[in-house]
Design an enzyme around this catalytic site. Structure first.
Site, mmCIF file in Angstrom:
data_model
loop_
_atom_site.group_PDB
_atom_site.id
_atom_site.type_symbol
_atom_site.label_atom_id
_atom_site.label_comp_id
_atom_site.label_asym_id
_atom_site.label_seq_id
_atom_site.Cartn_x
_atom_site.Cartn_y
_atom_site.Cartn_z
ATOM 1 N N ALA A 44 37.006 41.461 41.356
ATOM 2 C CA ALA A 44 36.345 41.063 42.603
ATOM 3 C C ALA A 44 36.859 41.954 43.734
ATOM 4 C CB ALA A 44 36.667 39.600 42.893
ATOM 5 N N GLU B 194 36.353 39.306 33.398
ATOM 6 C CA GLU B 194 35.543 38.084 33.272
ATOM 7 C C GLU B 194 34.075 38.445 33.029
ATOM 8 O OE1 GLU B 194 37.347 36.426 36.979
ATOM 9 O OE2 GLU B 194 37.456 34.610 35.785
#
Ligand SMILES: CCCCCCCCCCCCC/C=C/C(=O)SCCNC(=O)CCNC(=O)[C@H](O)C(C)(C)COP(=O)(O)OP(=O)(O)OC[C@H]1O[C@@H](n2cnc3c(N)ncnc32)[C@H](O)[C@@H]1OP(=O)(O)O
Length: 719
Positions: free
Chosen positions: A61, A103
């Site tokens: 992120a 992820e």
């Protein structure tokens, strides 16, 4: 932000494109959503490969977006859509797949990694947990014990380990995207029911509660008050005990507590601060991007005591040929054995060959004629160091950089002994030098940009976090430390015990309290320096008050202990007692408590109640105040430099960012008010007087730490 193309006829290729690490910013997430939709809607596409531009899959992120209002498509549904796709989705992992990047890959049906790739869920190091399904998918894929290890430590694994753990399906030494495309062609049309990790049951563990409790205890012990590792255990436990959708709910709840926490802010600040300090600039105008380091073909270390040995090991492990010099053959041979042992142990741990052949040993300074850089690591004695510098200046070829490993001696004085003062810098390593990450690179007014750039780059090569600092007594780290230890001694005089002070400091998050550290490093070290400075010992003017030096308050407690032969762990007695000389376990010492009582009585001091709050305020705010003075003096370029030094060199708890960041968290007004209060109570301690920069910042409305440089710049321009 994500490019789409069709290759080999039927493979949709999605390329994340957000240099330098393809972080999942709002634009990248939008790009992924759009391109996935395109690939899934294209009847000619039978399978899809997701890769990253420029040899890196994805660094996770976008950390810069945290703490701001989130825009763009959220990660969780985006990854869910990928997992639910009816066409095989293959992640082609080169470089790194970290955090949200991994992820995303776990949402794919297959993962192909290059052999040099590194994978991990390092969110815990940023005060978070893998909250895009990572805490729920990884345990389902690799089992609870392995997932707990990876998620609570945040460690990166190699592609080989990832294959062994079952995180990736294939490892390649060749072009990863080509291998992934070939793989995607081979699985086109195959059923995907068994490839969706969220549908897997979590592999059975016989006693999941006991396992999690065990890890929780370990984590609590090593976390020193950090909350994210604990939340990580709770999230993995949810994966092991709850169905996927409920586990995801728990992941979200836990993330909500972390996301806005002060600890997450501190850790994310620390991440960027570490990178900011590598972009050094010094008052002469020299800076990281305009100064070219010298190539180093051969380096030397003089003096093979504890520091010299550690520095030699770190240089050899960095692959540099090193010549080491000691005066006597016997000491040289002893050092050679110790260095070889250290290298052998390190190599065994890392599963590589020990770089013994990188080092040569000599008793002759003349052997340094052809080296490019020398690190002098002789005894911390100015006269001796000056002599060595004069000799080096005569022996070494023109252009050789001369570096001194000193914890606080005047680097300019040493430079003045050299024919080329512009080639002299300080390199303050921390013990043990092959383990500790911090390096203070000390520049003087004459140090050339190339000398600073070379020392900074050498530090990086040695795996250090290097911070460029100006020359002053103690540089940044030890100059601030002095105020911290001084306050701790004053507190003993006023009624505290070493146990109480250390407990407060350890509860704050330091791995060891100030008195335990003093016992570990040896009280005699500081005593010798104080005697040289004529603050202690026989040279103290007769008639001088025991508790005043140079017109200000002084605590002779450490000197008195040294006079009794209490040097700390090495003598089995210091601020604490140990079961034997060299013992490690500190026990409260009734003798010491009695000694303090007698000392107070002798000096007419009345013990008062001191609580943890006062210990923290006195010790930490005094140190922070000195940090502001260091910024005022231009010794450190910015608060990040000080904070990185404290986190990497002095055990400051990382989840508190560093002393300067912490002062902002506490509130600069409060720090100022408490310093004023303590200065009023102790007017004989000038260092408690709030400094100008702190006052100026408060007058400017206490701007956030990233805005301090502007205020510092204005202050400097007015001087
Ligand atoms: C009420 C609140 C409700 C809350 C609910 C919120 C829900 C939100 C859900 C969101 C779920 C998110 C879950 C995922 C989280 C994450 O992914 S966190 C990020 C995890 N990733 C990392 O920690 C990796 C960090 N990066 C690195 O380790 C290294 O950079 C690298 C990738 C290994 C590359 O190393 P190297 O080549 O040495 O380069 P660097 O110098 O380190 O970096 C180069 C520049 O890139 C910048 N950068 C790196 N990573 C990031 C990143 N992830 N985000 C932004 N920027 C990054 C780095 O700062 C450098 O920048 P410059 O200094 O400006 O050059």
């Amino acid at each position: 932000m994500a490019q789409y193309s069709r290759i080999s006829g039927s493979v949709g290729l999605i390329t994340l494109s957000n240099p330098p690490v393809n972080a999942l910013s709002a634009a990248v997430r939008q790009g992924i959503v759009d391109t996935v939709e395109k690939a899934l809607g294209d009847p000619q596409v039978k399978s899809v490969v997701i890769c990253g531009q420029d040899g890196i899959f994805c660094g996770g992120a976008d950390i810069k977006e945290f703490g701001k209002n989130m825009s763009g498509p959220p990660l969780i549904p985006m990854i869910h859509t990928i997992e639910c796709a009816t066409k095989p989705m293959v992640a082609a992992i080169e470089g790194s797949a970290l955090g949200g990047g991994l992820e995303l890959a776990l949402g794919c049906h297959y993962r192909i990694a290059h052999s040099k790739a590194r994978l991990g869920l390092p969110e815990v190091t940023l005060g978070l947990l893998p909250a895009a399904g990572g805490s729920q998918r990884l345990p389902r894929l690799i089992g609870v014990p392995a997932a707990l290890d990876l998620i609570t430590t945040g460690r990166h694994v190699t592609a080989a380990e990832a294959l062994q753990l079952g995180i990736v399906d294939q490892v390649t030494d060749h072009a990863t995207v080509d291998a992934a495309v070939k793989f995607a062609l081979s699985v086109a049309g195959k059923p995907l029911d068994t490839r969706r990790i969220s549908t897997y049951p979590c592999p059975h563990v016989s006693d999941v509660d006991a396992l999690c409790e065990n890890v929780m205890q370990k984590v609590r012990k090593s976390a020193h008050g950090a909350i994210a590792p604990i939340a990580c255990v709770q999230a993995v436990r949810a994966a092991a005990t709850l169905p996927y959708t409920q586990g995801m709910e728990r992941e979200k709840e836990l993330m909500a507590t972390l996301y806005t926490s002060g600890q997450a802010r501190a850790l994310q600040y620390s991440f960027f601060a570490q990178r900011a300090v590598s972009k050094w600039r010094i008052p002469s105008g020299a800076r990281w991007d305009t100064s070219t380091p010298r190539p180093l073909h051969k380096v030397a270390v003089i003096g093979l005591g504890t520091m010299g040995r550690g520095i030699t090991v770190a240089l050899a492990q960095a692959g540099l040929p090193v010549i080491t010099v000691e005066t006597h053959e016997k000491q040289l041979m002893e050092a050679k054995r110790a260095v070889s042992d250290m290298l052998n142990r390190g190599a065994k741990r890392r599963g590589v060959a020990p770089p013994l052949d990188k080092i040569s040993y000599s008793c002759n300074l003349q052997d340094l004629a052809d080296v490019d850089l020398v690190i002098e690591a002789v005894f911390e004695d100015m006269t001796l160091k000056k002599k060595v510098f004069r000799q080096l200046s005569a022996v070494c070829k023109p252009g050789t950089l001369l570096c001194t490993n000193t914890s606080g001696l005047d680097v300019d004085q040493l430079a003045s002994q050299s024919r080329n003062p512009e080639l002299v810098v300080g390199m303050h390593f921390f013990a043990p030098a092959h383990v500790m990450k911090l390096l203070e690179v000390v520049y003087g007014p004459q140090s050339s940009p190339q000398a600073v750039a070379t020392a900074m780059q050498l530090g990086k090569k040695m795996g250090k976090v290097s911070v460029a600092v100006g020359n002053c007594r103690g540089f940044v780290g030890n100059r601030m430390l002095k105020l911290y230890t001084e306050q701790a001694s004053f507190l003993l005089e006023e009624g505290a015990t070493p146990d109480l002070v250390d407990q407060a400091i350890e509860e704050f998050g330091f791995p060891m309290g100030v008195f335990k550290v003093s016992d570990l490093s040896g009280l005699d070290v500081g005593w010798r320096i104080r005697k040289e400075e004529k603050l202690a010992g026989l040279s103290v003017a007769s008639g001088q008050s025991t508790r005043i030096r140079e017109g200000r308050r002084y605590s002779p407690l450490a000197d008195l202990l040294c006079e009794q032969g209490r040097f700390g762990q090495k003598t089995g007695r210091g601020w604490y007692q140990y079961d034997k000389p060299g013992g490690r376990v500190a026990r409260s010492d009734p003798w010491l408590h009695h000694f303090l009582e007698e000392y107070r009585a002798q000096h007419g001091l009345v013990a008062r109640h001191i609580d943890h709050q006062e210990v923290l305020e006195r010790c930490l705010y005094a140190m922070i105040n000195e940090g502001f003075r260091i910024l005022e003096d231009g010794i450190a370029a910015g608060p990040e430099d000080i904070d990185v030094i404290y986190v990497f060199g002095y055990g400051w708890p990382r989840h508190r960012g560093g002393p300067m960041f912490y002062s902002g968290m506490v509130g600069l007004e409060k720090v100022l008010e408490r310093l004023e209060h303590y200065y009023q109570a102790h007017p004989d301690v000038p260092h408690l007087q709030p400094c100008r920069l702190l006052r100026r910042l408060v007058a400017r409305g206490s701007p956030p730490v990233h805005k301090w440089r502007e205020v510092i710049k204005n202050l400097h321009s007015q001087l």
